[in-house]
Motif scaffolding. Structure first.
Motif, PDB file in Angstrom:
ATOM      1  N   THR A 137      -4.080   8.432   5.256  1.00 27.47           N
ATOM      2  CA  THR A 137      -5.394   7.853   5.533  1.00 27.47           C
ATOM      3  C   THR A 137      -5.243   6.386   5.948  1.00 27.47           C
ATOM      4  O   THR A 137      -4.505   5.621   5.317  1.00 27.47           O
ATOM      5  CB  THR A 137      -6.292   7.951   4.289  1.00 27.47           C
ATOM      6  OG1 THR A 137      -6.469   9.331   3.964  1.00 27.47           O
ATOM      7  CG2 THR A 137      -7.647   7.314   4.528  1.00 27.47           C
ATOM      8  N   LEU A 138      -5.935   5.996   7.001  1.00 30.67           N
ATOM      9  CA  LEU A 138      -5.881   4.609   7.451  1.00 30.67           C
ATOM     10  C   LEU A 138      -6.368   3.674   6.357  1.00 30.67           C
ATOM     11  O   LEU A 138      -7.347   3.964   5.657  1.00 30.67           O
ATOM     12  CB  LEU A 138      -6.723   4.433   8.713  1.00 30.67           C
ATOM     13  CG  LEU A 138      -6.194   5.145   9.972  1.00 30.67           C
ATOM     14  CD1 LEU A 138      -7.157   4.957  11.133  1.00 30.67           C
ATOM     15  CD2 LEU A 138      -4.800   4.630  10.339  1.00 30.67           C
ATOM     16  N   THR A 183      -3.101   0.836  12.476  1.00 35.37           N
ATOM     17  CA  THR A 183      -2.383   2.081  12.202  1.00 35.37           C
ATOM     18  C   THR A 183      -1.793   2.126  10.802  1.00 35.37           C
ATOM     19  O   THR A 183      -1.153   3.106  10.433  1.00 35.37           O
ATOM     20  CB  THR A 183      -1.252   2.284  13.224  1.00 35.37           C
ATOM     21  OG1 THR A 183      -0.348   1.179  13.145  1.00 35.37           O
ATOM     22  CG2 THR A 183      -1.807   2.404  14.642  1.00 35.37           C
ATOM     23  N   ALA A 184      -1.975   1.057  10.014  1.00 36.70           N
ATOM     24  CA  ALA A 184      -1.429   1.020   8.661  1.00 36.70           C
ATOM     25  C   ALA A 184      -2.071   2.122   7.812  1.00 36.70           C
ATOM     26  O   ALA A 184      -3.289   2.289   7.811  1.00 36.70           O
ATOM     27  CB  ALA A 184      -1.679  -0.345   8.028  1.00 36.70           C
ATOM     28  N   GLN A 238       1.895   3.220   2.958  1.00 31.71           N
ATOM     29  CA  GLN A 238       2.736   2.053   3.220  1.00 31.71           C
ATOM     30  C   GLN A 238       2.570   0.952   2.177  1.00 31.71           C
ATOM     31  O   GLN A 238       3.371   0.029   2.129  1.00 31.71           O
ATOM     32  CB  GLN A 238       2.405   1.459   4.595  1.00 31.71           C
ATOM     33  CG  GLN A 238       2.759   2.358   5.758  1.00 31.71           C
ATOM     34  CD  GLN A 238       2.303   1.765   7.068  1.00 31.71           C
ATOM     35  OE1 GLN A 238       1.711   2.426   7.889  1.00 31.71           O
ATOM     36  NE2 GLN A 238       2.571   0.476   7.271  1.00 31.71           N
ATOM     37  N   PHE A 239       1.519   1.062   1.324  1.00 34.06           N
ATOM     38  CA  PHE A 239       1.178  -0.056   0.448  1.00 34.06           C
ATOM     39  C   PHE A 239       1.701   0.192  -0.963  1.00 34.06           C
ATOM     40  O   PHE A 239       2.114   1.296  -1.321  1.00 34.06           O
ATOM     41  CB  PHE A 239      -0.335  -0.270   0.468  1.00 34.06           C
ATOM     42  CG  PHE A 239      -0.837  -0.769   1.794  1.00 34.06           C
ATOM     43  CD1 PHE A 239      -1.088  -2.114   1.999  1.00 34.06           C
ATOM     44  CD2 PHE A 239      -1.009   0.109   2.860  1.00 34.06           C
ATOM     45  CE1 PHE A 239      -1.508  -2.565   3.230  1.00 34.06           C
ATOM     46  CE2 PHE A 239      -1.436  -0.342   4.099  1.00 34.06           C
ATOM     47  CZ  PHE A 239      -1.682  -1.695   4.286  1.00 34.06           C
ATOM     48  N   PHE A 240       1.682  -0.858  -1.755  1.00 37.21           N
ATOM     49  CA  PHE A 240       2.304  -0.820  -3.077  1.00 37.21           C
ATOM     50  C   PHE A 240       1.324  -1.335  -4.133  1.00 37.21           C
ATOM     51  O   PHE A 240       0.659  -2.364  -3.925  1.00 37.21           O
ATOM     52  CB  PHE A 240       3.560  -1.688  -3.091  1.00 37.21           C
ATOM     53  CG  PHE A 240       4.205  -1.805  -4.449  1.00 37.21           C
ATOM     54  CD1 PHE A 240       5.075  -0.824  -4.911  1.00 37.21           C
ATOM     55  CD2 PHE A 240       3.923  -2.881  -5.285  1.00 37.21           C
ATOM     56  CE1 PHE A 240       5.655  -0.923  -6.165  1.00 37.21           C
ATOM     57  CE2 PHE A 240       4.496  -2.992  -6.531  1.00 37.21           C
ATOM     58  CZ  PHE A 240       5.367  -1.996  -6.981  1.00 37.21           C
ATOM     59  N   PHE A 241       1.260  -0.627  -5.267  1.00 37.25           N
ATOM     60  CA  PHE A 241       0.334  -1.005  -6.336  1.00 37.25           C
ATOM     61  C   PHE A 241       0.989  -0.776  -7.698  1.00 37.25           C
ATOM     62  O   PHE A 241       1.841   0.096  -7.857  1.00 37.25           O
ATOM     63  CB  PHE A 241      -0.957  -0.189  -6.253  1.00 37.25           C
ATOM     64  CG  PHE A 241      -1.551  -0.153  -4.874  1.00 37.25           C
ATOM     65  CD1 PHE A 241      -2.342  -1.191  -4.420  1.00 37.25           C
ATOM     66  CD2 PHE A 241      -1.299   0.916  -4.016  1.00 37.25           C
ATOM     67  CE1 PHE A 241      -2.879  -1.166  -3.139  1.00 37.25           C
ATOM     68  CE2 PHE A 241      -1.834   0.954  -2.744  1.00 37.25           C
ATOM     69  CZ  PHE A 241      -2.627  -0.089  -2.294  1.00 37.25           C
ATOM     70  N   THR A 242       0.541  -1.531  -8.649  1.00 40.69           N
ATOM     71  CA  THR A 242       1.006  -1.356 -10.024  1.00 40.69           C
ATOM     72  C   THR A 242      -0.054  -0.627 -10.840  1.00 40.69           C
ATOM     73  O   THR A 242      -1.225  -0.562 -10.459  1.00 40.69           O
ATOM     74  CB  THR A 242       1.310  -2.716 -10.675  1.00 40.69           C
ATOM     75  OG1 THR A 242       0.142  -3.538 -10.584  1.00 40.69           O
ATOM     76  CG2 THR A 242       2.471  -3.383  -9.985  1.00 40.69           C
TER      77      THR A 242
END
Length: 637
Positions: free
Chosen positions: A491-492, A53-54, A58-62
């Motif tokens: 989006t998954l 379900t992520a 939710q994610f992190f990027f530079t």
């Protein structure tokens, strides 16, 4: 800020031991997420999400702002190679749709009475004619240096005034050399090294201007007999290498001496662009009925345009009529004349970003991808190659602020940069998704021929099935785009709804298109109707390009101006729903460091900096990267 610094130091040992996600080495973000209890730090226990379900948000990027600018202006981005290898995943490219190249700038040593420019095999050649000795020479250009490839000898030409018109037809290149006063004509073929006569005769009129064009796969010569104020279109016949002037197809009387007519084809119809030097901003377009052996005028329309200034000329190539305006101060404007629902529209295509010779005589010639502008002032000459429809990097102009001294591709063309990124992606399968932001400068110049679609085609060619599209009304209304490949913050991440990892975002590339914000402003768009045609193709192109600004699922606060966001950038981002992707840019600025506290527990996806390898920013990155292991940032509920 003190608490944050202490916290970062405390975590340093964790990251030294276990690292953070970097595709330059063995990726730590894998399709299978870490299980409960794998974090070696038992206090506090990690909060682990379900990989099924992520979602992307939710994610992190530079990443970097103006990713092409390297270390210019005191910044420290390094080149695109370093950015990729050090784990940056957000890239911003500002784009223009034209490219200017000075093919020649020199002082011409010999006395020359007439110049012409030939495009042979995509390369410019200079033809010079000197009345003394009736000398014709042709030069190729080797890195801007003229190299003679042909010189006439023993042809017995009279030492008289001559002019030249160039015709590209049926894989051949022909030079029409004529004497304006008495109408004598010699037609040559040119093969790159020799100029071979294939026809000689007389035009049949005196005091003439002659030009050539192609319509429906047939070549024609136009003759403006100024003494008689007559304009003619004459068919040119090509038979087994022989060339001859044939039947007169069109004739118009009472054509003023100071008026120039340019035939052009669009959608298999023939039109005439007419311009008078005495009414610079005005122009007329006539429709020509080409049924039967004798052609006739079938209606005309007059219009005005601020794009017409100074010396106005036109050149027809590959179904497009380009119009150039050269002002005495060296300012150049380029446009394309488009008949849209039978209404003439001059559409902005070009504005010069380099120094051009001022106070010169200007002549325009067709090239493979646009046109050449030849400028002459006394013995100074300049040849400018103007390519229309190229995708060129630059901040305020093509090539501006592009750093070629670091590990970037050695060109300013977007294709070379995307090719490099595509090769890196192929060499690093399963990498964190790359986000490529393209910002379209000078929105008007993207409208003719729907040039933004060239970006989409390029990305499709380079990335294939890995390409995804950032959600906006633009992509949702784009015929070129597979609607199933449009993504947003919800989006998954690891897999699609069917549990397929092939459908997840790992290893994918997300394309974002953003036109200049002026496209959303009434005062910059003539109340959102920028063209004479309000219900045609150009208006639809305008509306479609503007759609990339509508329902655009990107929120992008500027770190330097927190006051624009209620002095709490984190709250500004949190107010958006999960479908939004977030970017904070200009995070290299020391002013506003207090915003780190406000964003520490916010779903910031892209933290974009011009100095991504130093300072407080790196502490923030180390802290936030735990999100990519499906953990919560410590202290954030």
């Amino acid at each position: 800020m003190t608490r944050l610094t202490l916290f970062s130091i405390a975590l340093m040992g964790f990251f030294v031991a276990y690292g953070c996600s970097s595709d330059g080495e063995e990726p730590t973000v894998k399709p299978d997420p870490p299980k409960q209890g794998q974090n070696p730090d038992p206090d506090p226990d990690p909060v682990v999400s379900d990989s099924t379900t992520a979602i992307y948000r939710q994610f992190f990027f530079t990443g970097t702002h103006n990713s092409y600018s390297g270390n210019l202006g005191g910044m420290k981005r390094e080149g695109i190679e370093t950015q990729l290898e050090r784990g940056l995943r957000f890239f911003e490219f500002d784009l223009f749709t034209f490219h200017t190249q000075k093919a020649l700038q020199t002082t011409w040593a010999e006395q020359v009475d007439e110049f012409a420019v030939l495009d042979h095999m995509g390369e410019p050649h200079i033809l010079s004619y000197s009345k003394t000795g009736a000398s014709i020479k042709i030069f190729s250009l080797d890195n801007g240096n003229p190299q003679i490839v042909y010189e006439n000898t023993g042809e017995g030409l009279d030492e008289v005034d001559r002019k030249f018109s160039i015709l590209a037809f049926q894989n051949g290149l022909y030079v029409f050399g004529y004497e304006p006063l008495d109408g004598d004509l010699i037609v040559y073929s040119f093969n790159g090294t020799s100029l071979t006569p294939v026809h000689s005769g007389n035009i049949g009129d005196t005091n003439v201007n002659l030009s050539t064009f192609v319509f429906n796969n047939t070549a024609y010569a136009t003759v403006h007999a100024k003494d008689d104020a007559i304009y003619k279109i004459i068919e040119i016949s090509f038979d087994a290498g022989d060339v001859a002037l044939g039947e007169t197809r069109y004739e118009q009387n009472s054509v003023p001496t100071n008026e120039t007519l340019y035939p052009f084809e669009q959608d298999n119809d023939l039109y005439m662009f007419r311009h008078n030097v005495n009414t610079v901003t005005n122009f007329k377009v006539e429709s020509v009925d080409t049924n039967g052996n004798t052609w006739t005028t079938n209606g005309s329309q007059t219009s005005t345009s601020s794009l017409l200034t100074g010396t106005v000329q036109a050149s027809f190539i590959n179904g497009k009529l380009f119009v150039s305006s050269y002002a005495a101060n060296g300012d150049v404007k380029g446009s394309q004349l488009i008949m849209d629902n039978d209404k003439p529209n001059l559409v902005n295509e070009y504005n010069n970003e380099s120094d051009m010779l001022s106070g010169a005589e200007a002549d325009m010639y067709p090239s493979e991808n646009g046109y050449y502008l030849f400028l002459q002032k006394d013995t100074s000459v300049q040849l400018i190659s103007i390519a229309i429809g190229e995708l060129v990097l630059g901040h305020d102009a093509p090539g501006d602020e592009v750093d070629l001294s670091v590990d970037n591709p050695s060109s300013i063309f977007l294709e070379d940069w995307i090719t490099y990124i595509a090769n890196w992606s192929n060499d690093n399968p399963g990498h964190e998704p790359l986000f490529i932001m393209t910002e379209l400068k000078e929105y008007e110049q993207w409208l003719a021929d729907a040039k933004w679609q060239n970006i989409i085609r390029l990305m499709q060619e380079k990335f294939g099935n890995k390409l995804r599209y950032h959600s906006s009304n633009g992509f949702h209304n784009e015929d070129l785009v597979d609607q199933n490949k449009i993504v947003d913050g919800k989006t998954l991440y690891f897999m699609d709804e069917n549990g397929s990892k092939e459908g997840g975002l790992l290893g994918k590339v997300v394309l974002y298109i953003q036109p200049n914000n002026n496209i959303t402003k009434s005062e910059h768009t003539n109340d959102f109707q920028p063209f004479a045609t309000t219900d045609g193709m150009l208006q639809e192109n305008f509306l479609q390009l503007r759609r990339y600004r509508e329902n655009n699922k990107l929120v992008s606060p500027d770190w330097r101006n927190p006051g624009n966001y209620g002095n709490d950038i984190g709250a500004f981002i949190d107010a958006k729903d999960d479908s939004y992707i977030s970017r904070i840019f200009h995070m290299q600025s020391a002013s506003g460091d207090g915003q780190y506290d406000n964003i520490r527990c916010t779903d910031v996806m892209f933290a974009v900096s011009d100095r991504p390898y130093e300072g407080l920013y790196t502490n923030y990155v180390e802290q936030q990267k735990v999100k990519n292991e499906l953990e919560k940032v410590v202290g954030c509920d």
